[in-house]
Design a protein around this motif. Structure first.
Motif, short mmCIF file in Angstrom:
data_model
loop_
_atom_site.label_atom_id
_atom_site.label_comp_id
_atom_site.label_asym_id
_atom_site.label_seq_id
_atom_site.Cartn_x
_atom_site.Cartn_y
_atom_site.Cartn_z
N ASP A 1 0.87 -1.17 0.00
CA ASP A 1 0.00 0.00 0.00
C ASP A 1 0.90 1.22 0.00
N ILE A 2 0.51 2.27 -0.69
CA ILE A 2 1.41 3.42 -0.83
C ILE A 2 1.55 4.21 0.47
N VAL A 3 0.70 3.98 1.47
CA VAL A 3 0.85 4.68 2.75
C VAL A 3 1.66 3.86 3.74
N CYS A 4 2.16 2.70 3.32
CA CYS A 4 2.93 1.81 4.19
C CYS A 4 4.42 2.14 4.04
N PRO A 5 5.07 2.70 5.08
CA PRO A 5 6.48 3.06 4.94
C PRO A 5 7.39 1.86 4.72
N TYR A 6 7.05 0.72 5.34
CA TYR A 6 7.86 -0.48 5.11
C TYR A 6 7.75 -0.94 3.66
N CYS A 7 6.61 -0.69 3.03
CA CYS A 7 6.44 -1.05 1.62
C CYS A 7 7.34 -0.19 0.74
N MET B 1 1.47 -5.66 5.49
CA MET B 1 2.25 -5.34 4.31
C MET B 1 3.64 -4.90 4.72
N PRO B 2 4.64 -5.13 3.85
CA PRO B 2 4.59 -5.71 2.51
C PRO B 2 4.51 -7.23 2.55
N PHE B 3 4.15 -7.80 1.40
CA PHE B 3 4.04 -9.25 1.26
C PHE B 3 4.42 -9.61 -0.17
N MET B 4 5.24 -10.65 -0.31
CA MET B 4 5.68 -11.08 -1.65
C MET B 4 5.55 -12.58 -1.79
N THR B 5 5.35 -13.00 -3.04
CA THR B 5 5.52 -14.41 -3.37
C THR B 5 6.54 -14.50 -4.49
N LEU B 6 7.35 -15.55 -4.46
CA LEU B 6 8.38 -15.77 -5.46
C LEU B 6 8.01 -17.01 -6.26
N ASP B 7 7.67 -16.81 -7.51
CA ASP B 7 7.24 -17.89 -8.40
C ASP B 7 6.08 -18.69 -7.83
N ALA C 1 9.15 -6.37 5.91
CA ALA C 1 10.23 -5.61 5.28
C ALA C 1 11.58 -6.21 5.65
N VAL C 2 11.99 -7.23 4.94
CA VAL C 2 13.30 -7.84 5.17
C VAL C 2 14.37 -6.97 4.51
N GLY C 3 15.63 -7.15 4.94
CA GLY C 3 16.72 -6.36 4.39
C GLY C 3 17.08 -6.78 2.97
N THR C 4 17.91 -5.97 2.34
CA THR C 4 18.30 -6.23 0.95
C THR C 4 19.02 -7.56 0.82
N GLU C 5 19.92 -7.86 1.75
CA GLU C 5 20.67 -9.12 1.68
C GLU C 5 19.74 -10.32 1.81
N GLU C 6 18.82 -10.24 2.75
CA GLU C 6 17.88 -11.34 2.96
C GLU C 6 16.96 -11.51 1.76
N LEU C 7 16.59 -10.38 1.16
CA LEU C 7 15.73 -10.43 -0.02
C LEU C 7 16.47 -11.05 -1.20
N LEU C 8 17.72 -10.67 -1.38
CA LEU C 8 18.53 -11.26 -2.45
C LEU C 8 18.69 -12.76 -2.24
#
Length: 241
Positions: free
Chosen positions: A8-14, A179-185, A193-200
């Motif tokens: 959501d655009i009002v979610c800072p973690y997003c 939020m945020p929430f993601m699915t991978l494939d 909101a995980v960090g960049t390293e964890e997301l990679l």
């Protein structure tokens, strides 16, 4: 590989995650084969159309001013550290984001979803833009380079209302409660909101699971059987009696 990214655009973690996803993909060797699909999730659909300050919203939920600063100051600090400056998570106004999400769906249909999502995050958190009414959203649409007449028609017809609602139902079906929430494939979920390293690392793991390295099969039978190759054919060797 497809990454479905609900926010959501009002979610800072997003907003942080939108930036971190970009940073992670810059370091991912198969980034050109990754498709990001932005999806909608409204956190505060019942807020007044005129908007409400973040401090007042916190107070309405019984959260003290001091506690609010403890929550949002680290988010703002993290945003600055990642190059998102200015970034106002506490001193801002929030409102219902249905019209904003409908415009984002239109942008996605025009192949500009990711670009316009990022621009909207920056407009809200960087400039303090209010995007709750059709007029406010249309002003943003023109600034973002979208066709103003087409955007106005889509919003007033509520052309994308059903899609926005379907996105939210799908996230809830998959277990999203925030939020945020993601699915991978469609095989893995990333919550929060995980960090960049964890997301990679998560993206890499999902990629490797879908693209396993080929392995030789176990060989049955004699290892000295006759065979032909690029250099010619071999004669089978038999053990000397």
């Amino acid at each position: 590989m497809q990454i479905d990214f609900w926010s959501d655009i009002v979610c800072p973690y997003c907003a942080l995650t939108d930036n971190r996803l970009r940073l992670a993909l810059e370091r991912f060797e198969h980034a050109d084969e990754v498709r990001i699909v932005h999806r909608s999730f409204q956190l505060h659909p019942d807020l007044p159309r005129a908007g409400i300050t973040q401090r007042r919203l916190l107070d309405s939920h019984g959260i003290s001013e001091a506690r609010g600063e403890q929550i949002f100051t680290p988010i703002e600090r993290a945003a600055r550290a990642e190059g998102l400056e200015p970034f106002h998570a506490l001193e801002r106004t929030l409102g219902p984001t249905d019209h904003a999400h409908e415009l984002l769906a239109l942008a996605a249909d025009q192949g500009r979803g990711g670009e316009v999502w990022t621009a909207m995050f920056r407009a809200h958190f960087g400039q303090g833009r209010e995007l709750w009414t059709i007029e406010q959203v249309l002003d943003f649409a023109v600034e973002a380079g979208l066709d103003g007449e087409e955007a106005a028609e889509a919003l007033r017809e509520r052309r994308y209302l059903a899609r926005v609602a379907a996105d939210q139902r799908e996230a809830e079906r998959l277990g999203a409660r925030g939020m945020p929430f993601m699915t991978l494939d469609g095989a893995y979920a990333v919550k929060g909101a995980v960090g960049t390293e964890e997301l990679l690392a998560a993206i890499t793991r999902a990629w490797e699971a879908a693209h396993p390295e080929p392995r030789p099969l176990p060989v049955l039978g004699g290892t000295a059987a006759a065979a032909c190759g690029p250099d010619g054919c071999t004669v089978p060797r038999h053990p000397t009696p």
